[in-house]
Design an enzyme around this catalytic site. Structure first.
Site, PDB file in Angstrom:
ATOM      1  CG  HIS A   1       0.323 -77.054   2.349  1.00  0.00           C
ATOM      2  ND1 HIS A   1       0.900 -76.968   1.102  1.00  0.00           N
ATOM      3  CD2 HIS A   1      -1.004 -76.902   2.151  1.00  0.00           C
ATOM      4  CE1 HIS A   1      -0.038 -76.769   0.194  1.00  0.00           C
ATOM      5  NE2 HIS A   1      -1.216 -76.727   0.811  1.00  0.00           N
TER       6      HIS A   1
ATOM      7  CE  LYS B   1      -0.421 -80.887   0.998  1.00  0.00           C
ATOM      8  NZ  LYS B   1      -1.699 -81.623   0.916  1.00  0.00           N
TER       9      LYS B   1
END
EC number: 1.17.1.8
Length: 237
Positions: A133, A137
């Site tokens: 990600h 995040k």
């Protein structure tokens, strides 16, 4: 449909775009303390929550207490999920939580469950999950990776849990990587001495997550109870 957005970062703005393109109106954008707003003044039909873990429970339950159904994609707060469900039911409201609202990811979930059921008797294969990600995040591993692991555990009695990185033989290792500008990639790998089997979902943008969340909100309007994305998918196909 009148929508309240709880969390107005990149994801919230993408949801707003998609919602407006589908003929909906965003009537409230909350980036701070939800309790400082008079929710009745804005009269939303549904709230979509993509806030932060420490704000999610208050956001969600405040809406339930104001008769506003909630779609939530915020991860990292699930230790309070059962309590949120109870508050939803006590207030005759409606709720959908998903670790990932992408329609493609929810198809991927179904493939993962089927593959796990096929692989459970093949002890020569080890299984692991990798997720990648963007660097903003906050939680690791991702909620989607945890959902994938839990599905495998449900299908395979030899797996008792998961661990981030190092894991025992009866656990599933999850490897979390953070790379700039990656919306989300998830891979489930089965490895033996003779071959490898992999399934991968790669998100190309936030659009898929946003579209799925808006479709879930459309599904929720006028309903009461606690639902999942499987219910939403069943209504589409």
């Amino acid at each position: 449909m009148r929508i309240a957005l709880l969390g107005y970062g990149k994801m919230g703005k993408t949801i707003e775009e998609i919602a407006q393109s589908r003929g909906h109106e965003v009537v409230l954008r909350v980036n701070d303390d939800i309790e400082s707003y008079n929710l009745g003044e804005f009269q939303p039909d549904v709230a979509i929550d993509f806030s932060i873990p420490k704000a999610a429970f208050k956001n969600i339950t405040t809406c339930f207490k104001n008769n506003i159904p909630v779609v939530s994609g915020t991860t990292g707060w699930l230790d309070q999920y059962e309590k949120a469900k109870n508050i939803c039911e006590e207030n005759n409201s409606a709720f959908i939580y998903a670790s990932n609202f992408s329609l493609g990811v929810n198809v991927f979930f179904e493939l993962n469950k089927k593959l796990a059921a096929m692989m459970k008797g093949l002890e020569e294969y080890s299984v692991e999950i990798e997720e990648i990600h963007h660097t903003q995040k906050l939680d690791a591993p991702s909620g989607t990776a945890i959902s994938l692991a839990q599905q495998i555990i449900e299908e395979n009695p030899n797996k008792k849990g998961w661990q981030l990185n190092d894991a025992d033989s009866d656990e599933i290792p999850i490897h979390a990587k953070r790379i700039e500008n990656v919306p989300g990639t998830h891979t489930v790998s089965y490895e033996s001495d003779i071959d490898s089997i992999e399934i991968t979902h790669t998100a190309k943008s936030r659009q898929g997550f946003a579209l799925g969340a808006v479709i879930a909100a459309e599904y929720l309007k006028g309903r009461s109870g606690v639902f999942t994305m499987r219910d939403v998918l069943a209504s589409l196909f």
